[in-house]
Every structure is written in C-alpha cells, then in structure tokens.
Design an enzyme around this catalytic site. Sequence first.
Site, PDB file in Angstrom:
ATOM      1  N   LYS A 124      -4.956  70.703 -67.878  1.00  0.00           N
ATOM      2  CA  LYS A 124      -4.508  72.015 -68.362  1.00  0.00           C
ATOM      3  C   LYS A 124      -3.175  72.409 -67.710  1.00  0.00           C
ATOM      4  O   LYS A 124      -2.295  72.928 -68.387  1.00  0.00           O
ATOM      5  CB  LYS A 124      -5.557  73.098 -68.058  1.00  0.00           C
ATOM      6  CG  LYS A 124      -6.922  72.822 -68.692  1.00  0.00           C
ATOM      7  CD  LYS A 124      -7.885  73.961 -68.462  1.00  0.00           C
ATOM      8  CE  LYS A 124      -8.246  74.177 -67.002  1.00  0.00           C
ATOM      9  NZ  LYS A 124      -9.217  73.208 -66.456  1.00  0.00           N
ATOM     10  N   ARG A 157     -13.488  81.795 -67.633  1.00  0.00           N
ATOM     11  CA  ARG A 157     -14.365  80.714 -67.175  1.00  0.00           C
ATOM     12  C   ARG A 157     -15.834  81.076 -67.297  1.00  0.00           C
ATOM     13  O   ARG A 157     -16.698  80.269 -66.941  1.00  0.00           O
ATOM     14  CB  ARG A 157     -14.057  80.441 -65.708  1.00  0.00           C
ATOM     15  CG  ARG A 157     -13.610  79.018 -65.424  1.00  0.00           C
ATOM     16  CD  ARG A 157     -13.224  79.004 -63.964  1.00  0.00           C
ATOM     17  NE  ARG A 157     -13.015  77.729 -63.398  1.00  0.00           N
ATOM     18  CZ  ARG A 157     -11.826  77.186 -63.179  1.00  0.00           C
ATOM     19  NH1 ARG A 157     -10.735  77.780 -63.574  1.00  0.00           N
ATOM     20  NH2 ARG A 157     -11.722  76.042 -62.555  1.00  0.00           N
ATOM     21  N   ARG A 215      -5.667  63.089 -57.545  1.00  0.00           N
ATOM     22  CA  ARG A 215      -4.837  64.272 -57.312  1.00  0.00           C
ATOM     23  C   ARG A 215      -5.002  64.764 -55.876  1.00  0.00           C
ATOM     24  O   ARG A 215      -4.047  65.222 -55.262  1.00  0.00           O
ATOM     25  CB  ARG A 215      -5.242  65.368 -58.307  1.00  0.00           C
ATOM     26  CG  ARG A 215      -4.389  66.623 -58.211  1.00  0.00           C
ATOM     27  CD  ARG A 215      -4.682  67.592 -59.343  1.00  0.00           C
ATOM     28  NE  ARG A 215      -5.830  68.443 -59.054  1.00  0.00           N
ATOM     29  CZ  ARG A 215      -6.351  69.323 -59.927  1.00  0.00           C
ATOM     30  NH1 ARG A 215      -5.834  69.436 -61.124  1.00  0.00           N
ATOM     31  NH2 ARG A 215      -7.380  70.064 -59.596  1.00  0.00           N
ATOM     32  N   ARG A 250      -5.262  69.984 -51.856  1.00  0.00           N
ATOM     33  CA  ARG A 250      -6.323  70.955 -52.147  1.00  0.00           C
ATOM     34  C   ARG A 250      -7.642  70.473 -51.576  1.00  0.00           C
ATOM     35  O   ARG A 250      -8.110  69.387 -51.919  1.00  0.00           O
ATOM     36  CB  ARG A 250      -6.442  71.148 -53.667  1.00  0.00           C
ATOM     37  CG  ARG A 250      -5.470  72.169 -54.209  1.00  0.00           C
ATOM     38  CD  ARG A 250      -5.540  72.261 -55.700  1.00  0.00           C
ATOM     39  NE  ARG A 250      -6.881  72.551 -56.219  1.00  0.00           N
ATOM     40  CZ  ARG A 250      -7.130  72.813 -57.488  1.00  0.00           C
ATOM     41  NH1 ARG A 250      -6.137  72.846 -58.357  1.00  0.00           N
ATOM     42  NH2 ARG A 250      -8.364  73.059 -57.878  1.00  0.00           N
ATOM     43  N   ARG A 309     -17.967  71.370 -58.891  1.00  0.00           N
ATOM     44  CA  ARG A 309     -17.061  72.061 -59.824  1.00  0.00           C
ATOM     45  C   ARG A 309     -17.386  71.684 -61.267  1.00  0.00           C
ATOM     46  O   ARG A 309     -17.368  72.521 -62.164  1.00  0.00           O
ATOM     47  CB  ARG A 309     -15.607  71.734 -59.497  1.00  0.00           C
ATOM     48  CG  ARG A 309     -15.111  72.499 -58.284  1.00  0.00           C
ATOM     49  CD  ARG A 309     -13.927  71.830 -57.642  1.00  0.00           C
ATOM     50  NE  ARG A 309     -12.739  71.815 -58.463  1.00  0.00           N
ATOM     51  CZ  ARG A 309     -11.725  70.969 -58.289  1.00  0.00           C
ATOM     52  NH1 ARG A 309     -11.771  70.067 -57.327  1.00  0.00           N
ATOM     53  NH2 ARG A 309     -10.676  71.031 -59.060  1.00  0.00           N
TER      54      ARG A 309
HETATM   55  P1  ADP Z   1      -9.568  73.273 -61.547  1.00  0.00           P
HETATM   56  O1  ADP Z   1      -9.557  73.712 -62.984  1.00  0.00           O
HETATM   57  O2  ADP Z   1      -8.891  71.980 -61.320  1.00  0.00           O
HETATM   58  O3  ADP Z   1     -10.934  73.359 -60.910  1.00  0.00           O
HETATM   59  P2  ADP Z   1      -8.408  75.792 -60.698  1.00  0.00           P
HETATM   60  O4  ADP Z   1      -7.174  75.900 -59.898  1.00  0.00           O
HETATM   61  O5  ADP Z   1      -8.402  76.361 -62.071  1.00  0.00           O
HETATM   62  O6  ADP Z   1      -8.711  74.248 -60.693  1.00  0.00           O
HETATM   63  O7  ADP Z   1      -9.626  76.483 -59.920  1.00  0.00           O
HETATM   64  C1  ADP Z   1      -9.947  76.212 -58.572  1.00  0.00           C
HETATM   65  C2  ADP Z   1     -11.105  77.099 -58.107  1.00  0.00           C
HETATM   66  O8  ADP Z   1     -10.717  78.485 -58.190  1.00  0.00           O
HETATM   67  C3  ADP Z   1     -12.378  77.032 -58.951  1.00  0.00           C
HETATM   68  O9  ADP Z   1     -13.230  75.969 -58.549  1.00  0.00           O
HETATM   69  C4  ADP Z   1     -13.002  78.415 -58.663  1.00  0.00           C
HETATM   70  O10 ADP Z   1     -13.626  78.452 -57.408  1.00  0.00           O
HETATM   71  C5  ADP Z   1     -11.793  79.319 -58.603  1.00  0.00           C
HETATM   72  N1  ADP Z   1     -11.456  79.921 -59.915  1.00  0.00           N
HETATM   73  C6  ADP Z   1     -10.330  79.698 -60.643  1.00  0.00           C
HETATM   74  N2  ADP Z   1     -10.336  80.397 -61.790  1.00  0.00           N
HETATM   75  C7  ADP Z   1     -11.512  81.081 -61.806  1.00  0.00           C
HETATM   76  C8  ADP Z   1     -12.139  81.976 -62.723  1.00  0.00           C
HETATM   77  N3  ADP Z   1     -11.546  82.314 -63.884  1.00  0.00           N
HETATM   78  N4  ADP Z   1     -13.360  82.477 -62.417  1.00  0.00           N
HETATM   79  C9  ADP Z   1     -13.964  82.171 -61.280  1.00  0.00           C
HETATM   80  N5  ADP Z   1     -13.447  81.327 -60.364  1.00  0.00           N
HETATM   81  C10 ADP Z   1     -12.243  80.778 -60.610  1.00  0.00           C
END
Ligand code: ADP
Length: 210
Positions: free
Chosen positions: A26, A101, A140, A146, A158
């Site tokens: 994404k 999400r 990654r 991270r 996740r």
């Molecule tokens: P990825 O999609 O690779 O997991 P993100 O950077 O989108 O990476 O998200 C990393 C973490 O941030 C998630 O595992 C969650 O803990 C938190 N997070 C991100 N966006 C949301 C959201 N919309 N609602 C709840 N938690 C979120």
Amino acid sequence: MLYRKAFNFNQRMLNLVLFGPPGAGKGTQSQKLIDKYGLIHLSTGDLLRSEISQGTELGLEAKKLMDNGILVPDSVVIGMISSKLDSNKNAKGFIFDGFPRTVAQAEALDTLLESKDAPISGMIALEVNDAELENRLLLRGKDSGRPDDANPEVIRKRIKEYNEKTAPVAGFYKGQNKFKSINGIGSVEEIFDAINEVISTYQVSPKVNQ
Ligand code: ADP
C-alpha cells in the site's frame, strides 16, 4: 432532485481507500498515486510513528500496542484522521492507507466525509497471500528499523488482526458497490497500472482524474 443526484455523481474529489494486509504494498503504490493525482496521503501507521518519534503521550501508549502487532483504539486513529481532514481543506483528494482498519472506523470515516460532501470514491484491495506477506515483511524489517517488522511472531499477530478485524471492512464497501480487488503480486508498475484502470472507472471531476 434529479439534477442534484446527477451533480453529486460527479465527485469533486478523488478519495481512495487502499486496502490490503500488512506488506501488501500500500505504501509503495500510495507514493506513486500521490505523484500522479496530487492527493494527500493519510497513513495512520505513519501518523502513529510520528507521534512515537515525538515522544507524545499518545505515541507512548500506541507504541506498546504496535510493537505487539495489536490495533490501537478506534477513537485514537479516528481523531487523528479527523484533524488531518480539517487541516487539508483544499485538497484535491486523499489516499487513505491503513485506515479504515475496522468497520467502526469505516463508519466514522463516512460520517466525517459526509459533512464535507466528499465521499469515498472507492476501495482498491491488493491481494497477496500470507506466505508472501511474511517474507516481504521480514525482508523489509532488515532495513525499515520497525520493531513490528523484525519479529515473525509479531508479523503473524498483525496478519491475524487483519484477518479478524480488518478483512470485514471490504464487506462494508462492497455493500456500497465501491469495492474492487486486484492482484498484489507482480511488478510495481503492473500493479500501478491495474490501480489506475480502476480509478479511471470512477466518476470524479475531470480536473482530478487526469
Ligand atoms: P502495516 O500495514 O505494514 O502493518 P502500518 O504502518 O499501517 O503498517 O501499521 C502499523 C501498526 O500501527 C499496526 O499494526 C497497528 O498497531 C497500528 N495502526 C495503524 N493504523 C491503524 C488503524 N487504522 N487502526 C488501528 N491501529 C492502527
């Protein structure tokens, strides 16, 4: 009434939800879409990481959850998105990346956008199987720094959170006839082309969609 309906159909903004599990690509595709359409990128993951690096109270709380692969509370991310929408009033449109999400987040986003008369144009899902996701995230993790990319157990958590809480969000947009899914395995350009093909079917203002 008819006129208003026809008018509403020709949306002023391109508001795109990019959907898919962690590691689906994404972020990579968002960057290309921003360059092409001049959109504002709203990534809740990036916003949360920025809170962490600034050492805010919100960041400290969020970090505990993120490092364990658990979603942060809906109210936190909805509040962040709301203030970003307010501070970008003249945007051509937005790419929502990693948000909504949960179904509750999707409902809240509809309410926020309703007040701006700028609904979601569509959701585009990138389909990638779990084994490929795990590989990509571990790769990654070698240079992203991270913590949530470095540990196979957290990666699996996740993906589990995604399957349980996030996958149902697709149904929410299917119910509005706004869902399209594409193959997320292939070259970055192939996937970008497939996304653009979907965008070309949206009825947005020609000024935005060019
Ligand atoms: P990825 O999609 O690779 O997991 P993100 O950077 O989108 O990476 O998200 C990393 C973490 O941030 C998630 O595992 C969650 O803990 C938190 N997070 C991100 N966006 C949301 C959201 N919309 N609602 C709840 N938690 C979120």
